[in-house]
Scaffold this active site. Structure first.
Site, PDB file in Angstrom:
ATOM      1  N   ARG A 118     -33.250 -26.690  33.162  1.00 35.87           N
ATOM      2  CA  ARG A 118     -33.017 -25.425  34.128  1.00 35.87           C
ATOM      3  C   ARG A 118     -34.016 -25.939  35.379  1.00 35.87           C
ATOM      4  NH1 ARG A 118     -38.103 -21.797  31.302  1.00 35.87           N
ATOM      5  NH2 ARG A 118     -39.450 -23.634  31.476  1.00 35.87           N
ATOM      6  N   ASN A 156     -36.713 -18.015  38.288  1.00 41.35           N
ATOM      7  CA  ASN A 156     -37.784 -18.135  37.687  1.00 41.35           C
ATOM      8  C   ASN A 156     -38.545 -19.340  38.175  1.00 41.35           C
ATOM      9  OD1 ASN A 156     -39.321 -17.585  35.264  1.00 41.35           O
ATOM     10  ND2 ASN A 156     -38.773 -19.578  34.601  1.00 41.35           N
ATOM     11  N   GLU A 157     -39.878 -19.354  38.438  1.00 42.91           N
ATOM     12  CA  GLU A 157     -40.629 -20.581  38.754  1.00 42.91           C
ATOM     13  C   GLU A 157     -39.754 -21.534  39.579  1.00 42.91           C
ATOM     14  OE1 GLU A 157     -42.318 -22.204  35.134  1.00 42.91           O
ATOM     15  OE2 GLU A 157     -43.802 -20.764  35.454  1.00 42.91           O
ATOM     16  N   GLU A 313     -46.712 -14.127  33.535  1.00 41.64           N
ATOM     17  CA  GLU A 313     -46.603 -14.972  32.267  1.00 41.64           C
ATOM     18  C   GLU A 313     -48.111 -15.499  31.798  1.00 41.64           C
ATOM     19  OE1 GLU A 313     -43.949 -18.339  31.898  1.00 41.64           O
ATOM     20  OE2 GLU A 313     -42.508 -17.186  33.033  1.00 41.64           O
ATOM     21  N   TRP A 321     -46.179 -27.106  25.346  1.00 39.91           N
ATOM     22  CA  TRP A 321     -45.962 -28.284  26.495  1.00 39.91           C
ATOM     23  C   TRP A 321     -47.154 -28.849  26.879  1.00 39.91           C
ATOM     24  CZ3 TRP A 321     -48.197 -26.883  30.755  1.00 39.91           C
ATOM     25  CH2 TRP A 321     -48.408 -25.455  31.079  1.00 39.91           C
ATOM     26  N   GLU A 361     -38.688 -24.040  22.992  1.00 40.90           N
ATOM     27  CA  GLU A 361     -39.553 -23.244  22.839  1.00 40.90           C
ATOM     28  C   GLU A 361     -39.941 -22.473  21.534  1.00 40.90           C
ATOM     29  OE1 GLU A 361     -38.969 -21.095  26.495  1.00 40.90           O
ATOM     30  OE2 GLU A 361     -40.264 -22.424  27.699  1.00 40.90           O
TER      31      GLU A 361
HETATM   32  C1  GLA Z   1     -42.871 -21.146  32.036  1.00 46.44           C
HETATM   33  C2  GLA Z   1     -41.476 -20.726  32.288  1.00 46.44           C
HETATM   34  C3  GLA Z   1     -41.289 -19.943  31.121  1.00 46.44           C
HETATM   35  C4  GLA Z   1     -41.823 -20.422  29.690  1.00 46.44           C
HETATM   36  C5  GLA Z   1     -43.127 -20.967  29.776  1.00 46.44           C
HETATM   37  C6  GLA Z   1     -43.662 -21.582  28.807  1.00 46.44           C
HETATM   38  O1  GLA Z   1     -43.843 -20.539  32.780  1.00 46.44           O
HETATM   39  O2  GLA Z   1     -41.324 -19.705  33.118  1.00 46.44           O
HETATM   40  O3  GLA Z   1     -39.893 -19.900  30.881  1.00 46.44           O
HETATM   41  O4  GLA Z   1     -40.883 -21.815  29.750  1.00 46.44           O
HETATM   42  O5  GLA Z   1     -43.250 -21.612  31.032  1.00 46.44           O
HETATM   43  O6  GLA Z   1     -45.017 -21.802  28.847  1.00 46.44           O
END
Ligand code: GLA
Ligand code: ZN
Length: 690
Positions: A118, A156-157, A313, A321, A361
């Protein structure tokens, strides 16, 4: 009702919730049904939905399935649970990569990546831009006015970079616009070095993995350019959303001092900053360094838009991880969540609501574990925090006032890292910034984390550790800040290069006739780099302006200074620069500028900032704070809220000022001037503003 409500329009209390991925459970309607009751039971009132739903929303090109999402959003709305609805660009369906391979990123080795994982699309891919535009538009048409939806979670990120041909040619266009002529570019990049002169624009490419160290100007501009790519991509995502409902805020989730992009640019295109916080609690015997580091990240998120941020988050229990997937000790979940609120967050949100059954996850912490209910250690702490957030809802939306700002600068960081010398074994820029920050954190003093282009005038004290790269106008603004009464602190390795990474000539900091030279009243002739275990003795000079008493050791880097108009506060007492100043102060106009010429241990910063705060009259909310207790304040109307946090695994007494406080969590007044805190406990006290 409060003067400010939440940073999210029409919300009047703290948001508490999680990433919710119902697309993983569409064949289990019973579970989807249970989720809503469990959310209510655990006092969760917001869910981020659809972050990775693209394959469920558009399983085949042009074939859209929104019924399941309608069902999820309607059920949440019916139960009073709000939604941040995501645009799904963070991960894409397989058909998209297969049919339009230009969406796949090319890495710095010029190798095209395979489908999978991703956060790995090309930001300039015409097909990706097109497909993202379509799905975002469909989502906006359908849900922009849905009663559950209170904001957009954009992608996202965001992260990374792409070296494909499209990106290369956009880069060249970007450079043309920036430099005008190739001659100018050659000059600004110092390409005469090693015969790197370009004779045609087409010869310019993104940095190669091997040649990263040769043309610093190129490396720096590439980093700036990749920030511009993500900004443009994010804007492209937002356009169709704002077209349908301009009032819905757009938010994207940041990560600490993320290396890839300058967040000061990305924050401009979004309405609300949010971030994902995963500290490694319980790794070190002394957790104070981590607690202070985390506080600093929160402060950056708040400062970027000078308004509350969202904790988008965090893990309710453990990650999967990190090297060791440690659980949080009892109390730490509530403490670390309220730490975000203490520094200006209007939410506490988790990754994720329900633990995945399969894939990568499946062992990441979630509010609802595989057991399927919230009557667990984690579930109970989440529920208790939800109750506490409800109890303090008056605090939501309140603002943070800071007299102190610390500069963290992406360009300085990138260019220092890229440079060969003066200490390739580690300059530790981020850590150095955090050591200065900690000097205030330990005293309970609010700090903003700013960039060099920020306005300095609202602050009493500005600290700019290792401000290596100076952009046009910044030296002048620092000088006028000091002249009109500000207190400025800088360190070794300041004012070395200009904005294209060319060294200033005529003497550091800043070069001959630089406002920096005048402001600090020194000339920094040379810098010595020490081996890890080497130390240099430093001694404070008796009668110094800060009344510093102790002697210190310098480590890692020592600059050789000459006084021009400054006075020495301390001097080196051993090694090469023995007898010369290692800490100076210069009175300049109404203010003064300190220069710390070497790196020190935490004890130095503790004493230096304690004295600086006392001498220059920076306000501290409480006196005599024990080490390990952190205090912040937020303000609302005539109320001030104090967050008093115990980061130690032992009980502590905190001396309050002589006035009446009201404990918002335990709901009682405190008049005897003492607060008792259990291990990892947080107290949130309200008082009338003086
Ligand atoms: C990131 C992602 C999430 C998830 C978390 C797990 O912050 O944005 O989708 O994968 O890590 O810690
Ligand atoms: Zn590309």
């Amino acid at each position: 009702m409060s003067q400010f409500s939440s940073v999210i329009p029409n919300i009047h209390s703290f948001l508490h919730g999680a990433d919710y991925n119902p697309e993983q459970w569409l064949d289990r309607p019973d579970i989807l049904e249970q989720d809503v009751q469990l959310m209510k039971d655990s006092h969760c009132n917001v869910m981020s939905v659809g972050i990775f739903s693209w394959a469920a929303l558009e399983p085949k090109e042009g074939e859209f399935h929104f019924e399941w999402l309608d069902g999820v959003l309607d059920r949440l709305a019916k139960n009073g649970i709000s939604v941040f609805l995501a645009t799904p660009s963070g991960a894409r369906p397989a058909w998209l990569s297969q049919r339009y391979p230009d969406v796949l990123r090319v890495d710095k080795n010029r190798v095209k990546q395979l489908h999978g994982e991703r956060h790995n699309h090309c930001y300039n891919s015409p097909n990706y831009l097109n497909k993202v535009g379509i799905i975002n538009q469909k989502l906006a048409e359908r849900y922009s006015h849905h009663p559950a939806v209170i904001g957009w979670h954009i992608s996202n990120e965001y992260g990374g970079e792409c070296h494909c041909e499209t990106c290369q040619s956009h880069f060249r266009e970007w450079l043309k616009a920036r430099y005008g002529t190739l001659d100018n570019l050659n000059q600004q990049w110092w390409t005469a070095f090693w015969s790197h002169t370009f004779s045609d624009w087409s010869q310019i490419e993104s940095p190669s993995p091997k040649g990263e160290n040769s043309l610093h100007g190129l490396n720096l501009d590439w980093k700036r350019y990749r920030t511009e790519c993500v900004v443009a991509f994010c804007q492209h995502e937002i356009e169709p959303l704002k077209a349908r409902n301009p009032d819905l805020p757009v938010i994207t989730n940041f990560m600490e001092y993320f290396y890839d992009y300058d967040y000061w640019k990305l924050k401009d295109v979004i309405d609300v900053v949010s971030w994902d916080n995963y500290p490694l609690w319980h790794r070190d015997a002394d957790e104070l360094e981590l607690a202070s580091y985390t506080a600093m990240y929160h402060d950056l998120m708040r400062t970027m838009k000078q308004q509350p941020f969202l904790l988008m988050e965090s893990t309710p229990s453990q990650t999967n991880w990190q090297p060791i997937t440690k659980l949080k000790k009892n109390g730490m979940h509530i403490l670390s969540s309220l730490q975000a609120v203490a520094h200006g967050s209007d939410s506490v949100q988790y990754f994720q609501w329900r633990k995945s059954r399969g894939s990568v996850e499946k062992f990441h912490g979630a509010v609802i574990d595989h057991v399927g209910h919230a009557d667990t250690r984690t579930g109970r702490e989440v529920t208790k925090l939800g109750e506490q957030l409800a109890a303090i809802s008056d605090v939501c939306g309140s603002r943070t006032q800071s007299q102190v700002a610390i500069v963290f600068d992406w360009d300085s960081r990138w260019t220092m890292d890229d440079a060969s010398g003066p200490r390739n074994q580690g300059l530790y820029y981020e850590q150095v910034v955090s050591e200065h920050y900690r000097g205030f954190w330990e005293q309970g003093i609010n700090c903003d984390i700013i960039e060099q282009l920020s306005d300095f005038t609202p602050y009493k004290v500005v600290v700019a550790p290792m401000l290596y790269l100076i952009k046009p106008g910044v030296a002048e603004r620092l000088e006028s800040f000091v002249k009109s009464g500000g207190v400025l602190v800088a360190t070794y390795w300041t004012g070395i290069v200009n904005e294209t990474d060319l060294c200033f000539l005529g003497g550091f900091p800043g070069g001959s006739d630089s406002p920096l030279r005048r402001t600090f009243g020194i000339w920094a002739e040379e810098i010595d780099s020490l081996y890890d275990d080497e130390r240099v003795d430093c001694q404070t000079i008796s009668g110094n302006v800060l009344n510093l008493q102790a002697d210190y050791k310098a480590k890692h880097l020592c600059e050789h200074l000459h006084l021009e108009t400054a006075q020495a506060v301390a001097s080196y007492q051993s090694d090469l620069f023995e007898g010369t100043p290692c800490l100076t102060v210069n009175q300049h106009g109404q203010g003064c500028a300190y220069y710390v010429a070497a790196r020190h241990d935490v004890e130095f910063y503790r004493e230096f900032y304690r004295q600086l705060v006392a001498v220059h009259g920076v306000i501290t909310p409480l006196n005599n704070l024990p080490l390990g207790i952190s205090v912040t304040t937020r303000e609302q109307g005539d109320k001030e809220y104090l967050f008093i946090m115990n980061f130690l695994n032992s009980a502590q007494n905190v001396e309050l000022n002589k006035q009446t406080y009201y404990d918002l969590i335990n709901k009682h007044a405190i008049t005897d001037g003492v607060l008792e805190l259990n291990p990892y406990e947080v107290a949130i006290l309200a008082k009338d503003k003086m």
